[in-house]
Scaffold this active site. Sequence first.
Site, mmCIF file in Angstrom:
data_model
loop_
_atom_site.group_PDB
_atom_site.id
_atom_site.type_symbol
_atom_site.label_atom_id
_atom_site.label_comp_id
_atom_site.label_asym_id
_atom_site.label_seq_id
_atom_site.Cartn_x
_atom_site.Cartn_y
_atom_site.Cartn_z
ATOM 1 N N ASP A 1 0.854 -1.184 0.000
ATOM 2 C CA ASP A 1 0.000 0.000 0.000
ATOM 3 C C ASP A 1 0.891 1.236 0.000
ATOM 4 O OD1 ASP A 1 -2.424 -1.351 0.002
ATOM 5 O OD2 ASP A 1 -2.536 -1.423 2.184
ATOM 6 N N ASP B 1 -6.806 -1.390 -4.761
ATOM 7 C CA ASP B 1 -7.910 -1.063 -3.850
ATOM 8 C C ASP B 1 -8.837 -0.031 -4.481
ATOM 9 O OD1 ASP B 1 -6.709 -2.734 -1.955
ATOM 10 O OD2 ASP B 1 -5.672 -1.073 -0.979
#
Length: 167
Positions: free
Chosen positions: A122, A140
């Site tokens: 991330d 995402d």
Amino acid sequence: MTGRRAFLSRPLAAVIVIVFAVILDQVIKIAVENYLPMEEPVPLLPVLALYRTYNLGVAFSLLSGMEREFIVGMRVLIVAFVLWLWRRTPKDRPFAHSGFALIIAGAVGNLIDGFVYGHVIDYVLFHTETWSFAVFNLADSFITIGAGLVILDELFGPKNKPETTDQ
């Protein structure tokens, strides 16, 4: 079927979009791994920074204490379920088909991370001085936008008229 067939209801078109999205996601993650410092914010805007971290769970680090095999299995089931939904959705539902393609692309991108790295990479952080949103990645975003498109299609898309039988 009386409506026009949606572009991403065609399997080849959907596969091309999914493959392109997954490649883009993975190229960005490779760059993040190679060039972005670990857990050090790199400000882009007053409310946006790059911030490399690892997610051992699913969205927003949910289930991060679960076994890796469980997380990978869950992602595989999600992809299979969305493929099933995509196949069952009428061909004239462009938002739904686009959404399913994005959800699959995002899930596959994060699934690859799980296999290759053992975690999801991330790197996007929205924040203020007193608040910060969960760190996330392009995959995402694909999943979130895809889910939004499916919801929009459900709310505003063409409605099938119930079939009536004469007896």
